[in-house]
Motif scaffolding. Sequence first.
Motif: not given
Length: 166
Positions: A131-153
């Motif tokens: 997801t892109h950095a401005a998509n806060v809702e997707s970031i929150n959902l990915l976090s709920k799924l147990g995924l953590q930020y790894e890198k930017t691509v």
Amino acid sequence: MVIAETPRLKIRHFTAADTQFTLQLLNEPSFINNIADREVRNERDALNYLVNGPIKSYQQHGYGLFLVEGCTDGQAMGICGLIYRQALQETDIGFAFLPKFCRQGYATEAAKAVIHYGYNQLNLSRIIGLTHAANVESINLLSKLGLQYEKTVQLESSPRQVMLFS
């Protein structure tokens, strides 16, 4: 083909009969702003998108984006699925819902079911989220799924960089 069911949702393969819903979802401002403008403007474009996107992916990889619909009424609500990213040699969890179905837990419920399917039925070893950095809702959902930020691509299909979660 149904790939998963939850108490509220049925998650299944797309068919040609899903063109009207696809046309509607892909033209939502939230889809265009947060994911991309797929330039789907009519039912013929929507059918081409399905045939050359999700349906082709089912044939090539055994998975793709899936339609999410309500169990009780069969109403199409959104998409959630697995996308093989050739440039990364990775499988990405993707999701998008019509605005009237957002903030009700449907995306989380669908994504958990799809991830379970990916690991337990498809035997995938890793599923990422992009997801892109401005998509806060997707970031929150990915976090709920147990995924953590790894890198930017940088993806070849996108003009902007995206955050990769694993």
